[in-house]
Write an enzyme that holds these catalytic residues in place. Structure first.
Site, PDB file in Angstrom:
ATOM      1  N   ASN A   1     -14.876  -3.189   7.707  1.00 12.99           N
ATOM      2  CA  ASN A   1     -14.150  -2.929   6.463  1.00 12.99           C
ATOM      3  C   ASN A   1     -14.237  -4.081   5.466  1.00 12.99           C
ATOM      4  O   ASN A   1     -13.442  -4.157   4.535  1.00 12.99           O
ATOM      5  CB  ASN A   1     -12.671  -2.604   6.746  1.00 12.99           C
ATOM      6  CG  ASN A   1     -12.521  -1.405   7.642  1.00 12.99           C
ATOM      7  OD1 ASN A   1     -13.064  -0.346   7.364  1.00 12.99           O
ATOM      8  ND2 ASN A   1     -11.804  -1.561   8.745  1.00 12.99           N
TER       9      ASN A   1
ATOM     10  N   ASN B   1      -6.308  -4.069  -6.168  1.00 11.85           N
ATOM     11  CA  ASN B   1      -6.308  -5.510  -5.934  1.00 11.85           C
ATOM     12  C   ASN B   1      -5.879  -6.204  -7.213  1.00 11.85           C
ATOM     13  O   ASN B   1      -6.591  -6.167  -8.222  1.00 11.85           O
ATOM     14  CB  ASN B   1      -7.692  -5.985  -5.499  1.00 11.85           C
ATOM     15  CG  ASN B   1      -8.020  -5.514  -4.089  1.00 11.85           C
ATOM     16  OD1 ASN B   1      -7.255  -5.743  -3.158  1.00 11.85           O
ATOM     17  ND2 ASN B   1      -9.141  -4.839  -3.940  1.00 11.85           N
TER      18      ASN B   1
ATOM     19  N   PHE C   1     -22.874  -7.103  13.678  1.00 13.17           N
ATOM     20  CA  PHE C   1     -23.250  -7.214  12.269  1.00 13.17           C
ATOM     21  C   PHE C   1     -22.718  -8.472  11.596  1.00 13.17           C
ATOM     22  O   PHE C   1     -22.754  -8.585  10.379  1.00 13.17           O
ATOM     23  CB  PHE C   1     -22.819  -5.980  11.475  1.00 13.17           C
ATOM     24  CG  PHE C   1     -23.437  -4.713  11.970  1.00 13.17           C
ATOM     25  CD1 PHE C   1     -24.794  -4.485  11.830  1.00 13.17           C
ATOM     26  CD2 PHE C   1     -22.670  -3.745  12.598  1.00 13.17           C
ATOM     27  CE1 PHE C   1     -25.379  -3.321  12.310  1.00 13.17           C
ATOM     28  CE2 PHE C   1     -23.248  -2.574  13.083  1.00 13.17           C
ATOM     29  CZ  PHE C   1     -24.611  -2.366  12.935  1.00 13.17           C
TER      30      PHE C   1
ATOM     31  N   GLU D   1      -6.536   1.581  -3.048  1.00 17.15           N
ATOM     32  CA  GLU D   1      -5.598   0.490  -3.285  1.00 17.15           C
ATOM     33  C   GLU D   1      -5.957  -0.187  -4.599  1.00 17.15           C
ATOM     34  O   GLU D   1      -7.022   0.061  -5.164  1.00 17.15           O
ATOM     35  CB  GLU D   1      -5.641  -0.538  -2.149  1.00 17.15           C
ATOM     36  CG  GLU D   1      -6.977  -1.243  -1.996  1.00 17.15           C
ATOM     37  CD  GLU D   1      -6.980  -2.223  -0.840  1.00 17.15           C
ATOM     38  OE1 GLU D   1      -5.911  -2.550  -0.324  1.00 17.15           O
ATOM     39  OE2 GLU D   1      -8.077  -2.675  -0.459  1.00 17.15           O
TER      40      GLU D   1
ATOM     41  N   LYS E   1       0.807  -1.219   0.000  1.00 17.12           N
ATOM     42  CA  LYS E   1       0.000   0.000   0.000  1.00 17.12           C
ATOM     43  C   LYS E   1       0.844   1.274   0.000  1.00 17.12           C
ATOM     44  O   LYS E   1       0.435   2.305  -0.522  1.00 17.12           O
ATOM     45  CB  LYS E   1      -0.950  -0.013   1.199  1.00 17.12           C
ATOM     46  CG  LYS E   1      -2.096  -1.003   1.062  1.00 17.12           C
ATOM     47  CD  LYS E   1      -3.038  -0.908   2.224  1.00 17.12           C
ATOM     48  CE  LYS E   1      -4.291  -1.745   2.004  1.00 17.12           C
ATOM     49  NZ  LYS E   1      -4.005  -3.168   1.857  1.00 17.12           N
TER      50      LYS E   1
END
Length: 720
Positions: free
Chosen positions: A278, A333, A391, A331, A159
C-alpha cells in the site's frame, strides 16, 4: 544546541554551490515553473522553520531561498551532517535519533522557534504535518503553520469523519462500516457482512502504514492485529475502520490548491497505482486511464470536498477508480505529497511557493481555466530496499559511491543525501525521488530508463532493479496497471530483469568484451600475465560466460562465445550462435562509474560493480546486478570436474529479512511448530513483518529477545 552557520558553509560551500548550479540549470523558474512567476514585491515571510528532514526539507529550503526567505533546519543527533542541515541558514539539534525524541519532540521544536525568531513553520510530509495539537500550539504563539487550518486537518485526517463529510459533500465513497472496529472478533463479523475482500486500515493512518487487506476470516483476524500495532507505533492512535476492497482499482489522486478567501482549483491528477504494501513506488502525471470528462468530474468532487471543510492550502484528494471508470473517495492528505513534483512538471506551478503565499494570506493568482496539462512526467521512488524480498524490505548502509543522473536533460532528483551519507533504521529508507519529463509518455519513459541506468548507488542495496524492470515491462508501457500490478506481473516475487534472448546475448557480449579489454590492458603493464588465456590466440578467443548464479536466466547456464578483438578500433566481433558487433568509445575505461557499449548499433549503459582476476564480475545491466564468471576453454574444462556444492536445507533457519527491532516472540525453546505458524515479529521503519515457519519442527534455538535490534540476514530462531 545551535550549529554555527559559518562552520556549515565553510565546510560545505563547494557542495552546496554545486547543488544550486544543478538546480539552476535544470529547474529554473522559467522552464519548470512556467506558469508560476514569483512577485518580488509581494509580502512574504522573513524566516521559515522546516519541521522535517531529508529530501523534503531540502525541497522546501530550495523554494524559500528562491523567494529570499531565510530558513531554519532542525535535526536529530544522527542527522547533524545531513544536506538539509547544510543547506539551511540556521540549524538546531532537537534530540536523539528516534523520531519520537527529535522530529516529533514538539517542546524542543517550539523552543527552537523561539530562539530563532521564526515566523512560520513548514512541516513537509509525515512527522508533524497533520498534527492538529502542534498547529494549535503554533497558533497560540503567533506562528504561522504553512498548511491547512486545524479544522480541515482534523476533519480530513480522521478517515471515519472524512468519509461522513464526503457523503455530505456528495462525493462518491466506498461501501463500509461507518464506525470504529471494537476488536478482532468484531472485525471478522463486519468483514463477513460487507463481503470479502475488505480493507482494514488505521483511522489516523497514511503512507500505507496500519493497512491490511483480508480475503477470509483468518486474514481479517491477523489484519486487525497488525494494523492496530502499526497504528499505535506510527500515529499513537489505534482506531481502525473497515471497508469494501475495490478489486482491480487504480489509485488516482487530485492535487488541490485553496486559499483563505474561498478560492480553490485543482492541478489535474496523478496515477499512483504501482504500489507495494500500500505504498507508492512509481507515479505519473497525467493518467493514461482518465479522459477529459472523468478528469473534470473527479476534479470537481475534490474541490467540493475541500471547500466543504474550508480547506486553505495544498492538499490531495485520493480516489480509487475501478475498471468501469467509477471512482470512490479514499482519503484526503492535508499536506504536501511526496509525488508533488510530477504535478509541478505538467502544470508549471511551484506548489511549495503557493503554500507559502497562501499561508501569508495572499489570494490564488490562478483560476481553473489557467491550469494547463503539458507533457508527461514520472517519479520513481529510489529506496534503500532489497526488491527481491517482498518487493522491497528496508536496507541500511553507507553510500560509498553516489552520483545522481542530473546531467541528463529533463531529469530532476529530489534527495537529501550525498556520497558518504548513511541510511539507518530510524527513518524512511527513501534515497531520492527521481523525476523525468517528456513531451509525451514514451519520451518521459525513455528518459527514466536512461536515468536509472546512469544512477550510481554503491554501498547498500537499492530498488533500482525493480524500478528499471517495471518501466520497460509491456503491461506498464501500455498503461495496463492497477494497485495489484506487482503481484500480478511478478507472482513469485521479483527475480530481476525480465530477460529476453536479445538482452541475454547482449549481456554475454558485454561481459566477454570487458574480460578481453581487461586482459589486453593488463598486457601493457604486466610482464608475466597471470590471466589464463592462450598467448598464441592474441586476436581470437573462445570464452565461456557462466550465468548460472542468476535465477531469472537459469535456463541459460553457460554460453560459449567466439570473439575477435581489434584493439586499434576498440571493436569486438562476438559469435553466440549469431554474430554481434560490440564497440567501445575510444576513451573507454573499466574504472568509469558507467560504461556505454554499442551492441549491434544499440547503446547499453552498464555499471561494472566488480571484476576479479579469476573472471568473476558483477555487472549492473538494465538495472539488475548480475553475477557472472568468464572463463577460457582450459578453465572451463577444469570447472566441469568440480562437483556441485551440496544444497543446505534453510527451511529450519529463520533469518531477519531486514534490519529492525524484535517486537514479539511467539514461541519458546522445545515448542513444536507447524508450517506457516508465526514465530516472531520484526519492525522496521514502523512496518511490522511476521516471521513464519517454512516447515514443521521443534524450536531448538532462539537467538534474540523482545526489543533487540537485529541486522538483515541475522539468524533469529532455529528448528530441528
Amino acid at each position: 544546541m545551535f550549529l554555527s552557520n559559518t562552520r556549515h558553509f565553510l565546510n560545505y560551500s563547494i557542495h552546496i554551490n554545486t547543488k544550486r548550479l544543478i538546480f539552476s540549470r535544470k529547474f529554473s523558474t522559467k522552464s519548470l515553473y512556467f506558469a508560476d512567476e514569483f512577485d518580488s514585491n509581494e509580502e512574504r515571510f522573513n524566516k521559515v522553520l522546516i519541521a522535517n528532514r531529508g529530501e523534503i526539507a531540502c525541497r522546501v529550503i530550495r523554494t524559500c531561498k528562491s523567494m529570499g526567505i531565510k530558513t531554519v533546519a532542525i535535526y536529530s543527533e544522527i542527522d547533524s551532517r545531513t544536506l538539509h542541515v547544510q543547506h539551511a541558514d540556521e540549524a538546531y539539534c532537537v534530540g536523539p535519533a528516534p523520531s519520537s525524541q527529535s522530529y516529533l519532540n514538539v517542546d524542543a521544536i517550539l523552543d527552537v522557534i523561539k530562539k530563532s525568531g521564526t515566523e512560520a513553520v513548514h512541516p513537509g510530509y509525515g512527522f508533524l504535518s497533520e498534527n492538529t495539537d502542534f498547529a494549535k500550539k503554533l497558533d497560540d504563539m503567533g506562528i504561522v503553520f504553512v498548511g491547512p487550518n486545524s479544522h480541515s486537518v482534523h476533519a480530513m485526517g480522521d478517515k471515519i469523519e472524512s468519509k461522513l463529510i464526503a457523503n455530505k459533500a456528495k462525493v462518491n465513497t466506498i461501501p463500509g462500516f461507518e464506525g470504529i472496529i471494537k476488536d478482532a472478533e468484531h472485525c471478522v463479523q463486519l468483514a463477513r457482512e460487507i463481503g470479502y475482500p475488505v480493507m482494514i486500515k488505521a483511522s489516523a493512518g497514511g503512507g500505507g502504514k496500519g493497512m491490511r487487506m483480508a480475503y477470509n476470516d483468518q486474514e481479517a483476524y491477523e489484519g486487525f492485529r497488525f494494523s492496530k500495532n502499526e497504528a499505535i507505533s506510527s500515529f499513537n492512535d489505534d482506531r481502525l475502520l473497515i471497508e469494501k476492497f475495490i478489486e482491480e482499482p487504480r489509485h488516482i489522486e487530485i492535487q488541490v490548491l485553496c486559499d483563505k478567501h474561498g478560492n480553490g482549483i485543482h492541478l489535474n491528477e496523478r496515477e499512483c497505482s504501482i504500489q507495494r504494501r500500500n505504498q507508492k513506488v512509481i507515479e505519473e502525471a497525467p493518467s493514461t486511464f482518465l479522459d477529459p470528462s472523468l478528469r473534470k468530474a473527479m476534479g470537481e468532487q475534490a474541490i467540493a470536498l475541500a471547500k466543504n471543510v474550508g480547506y486553505d492550502s495544498a492538499g490531495t484528494v485520493e480516489f480509487l477508480v475501478d475498471k468501469n471508470k467509477h471512482f470512490y473517495f479514499l482519503e484526503m492528505n492535508t499536506r504536501l505529497q511526496v509525488e508533488h513534483p510530477i504535478t509541478e512538471y505538467t502544470c508549471g506551478i511551484d506548489i511549495v511557493h503557493q503554500m507559502l503565499r497562501v499561508a501569508k494570506g495572499h489570494k490564488l493568482k490562478h483560476t481553473q481555466k489557467d491550469i494547463e496539462l503539458r507533457g508527461w512526467a514520472f517519479e520513481s521512488r529510489v529506496y534503500a530496499e532489497n526488491p527481491y524480498k517482498n518487493f522491497g524490505l528496508p536496507s541500511i548502509g553507507r553510500l560509498t559511491r553516489y552520483r545522481e543522473p542530473t546531467f541528463i536533460e529533463n531529469v530532476r532528483c529530489d534527495s537529501g543525501v550525498t556520497e558518504g551519507s548513511d541510511i539507518n533504521i530510524y527513518y524512511d529508507p527513501l534515497i531520492c525521488k527521481l523525476i523525468t519529463y517528456g513531451k509525451d509518455r514514451n519520451e518521459a519513459l525513455a528518459t527514466m530508463a536512461k536515468s536509472l541506468d546512469n544512477y550510481v548507488i554503491r554501498g547498500l542495496t537499492h530498488n533500482i532493479p525493480l524500478l528499471r524492470d517495471i518501466i520497460t515491462e509491456p503491461n506498464f508501457v501500455d498503461g495496463h496497471i492497477d494497485t495489484k500490478y506487482l503481484p500480478r506481473i511478478y507472482p513469485d516475487g521479483f527475480k530481476g530483469n525480465h530477460m529476453n534472448s536479445e538482452s541475454i546475448n547482449s549481456l554475454v557480449a558485454i561481459a566477454a568484451s570487458m574480460f578481453l579489454r581487461k586482459y589486453y590492458r593488463s598486457k601493457h603493464y604486466v610482464e608475466n600475465d597471470t590471466i589464463p588465456l592462450d598467448e598464441e590466440s592474441i586476436k581470437k578467443h573462445t570464452l565461456y560466460v557462466d550465468l548460472s548464479e542468476n535465477l531469472n536466466i537459469a535456463d541459460q547456464q553457460v554460453m560459449k562465445t567466439d570473439i575477435e578483438f581489434n584493439e586499434n578500433s576498440n571493436q569486438f566481433k562476438i559469435n553466440i550462435g549469431e554474430e554481434f558487433i560490440a564497440e567501445l568509445p575510444s576513451n573507454f575505461s573499466l574504472a568509469s562509474l558507467t560504461l556505454d557499449f554499442k551492441i549491434n548499433e544499440k547503446i547499453y549503459t552498464v555499471q561494472l560493480i566488480s571484476f576479479g582476476h579469476d573472471g568473476y564480475c558483477q555487472i549492473q545491466f538494465e538495472g539488475t546486478i548480475f553475477n557472472i564468471r568468464v572463463l577460457n576453454e582450459k578453465s572451463y574444462k577444469y570447472l566441469q570436474m568440480i562437483p556441485p556444492k551440496p544444497k543446505i536445507d534453510a527451511s529450519k533457519i529463520i533469518k531477519s529479512p531486514m534490519p529492525g527491532v524484535v517486537k514479539s516472540i511467539a514461541v519458546q525453546i522445545d515448542d513444536m511448530v507447524n508450517e506457516g505458524q508465526e514465530l516472531c515479529v520484526i519492525e522496521a521503519m514502523k512496518m511490522q513483518n511476521s516471521m513464519i515457519a517454512e516447515s514443521s519442527g521443534k524450536v531448538c534455538k532462539i537467538n534474540c529477545k523482545i526489543g533487540d535490534t537485529v541486522e538483515g540476514e541475522q539468524i533469529l530462531l532455529q528448528l530441528e
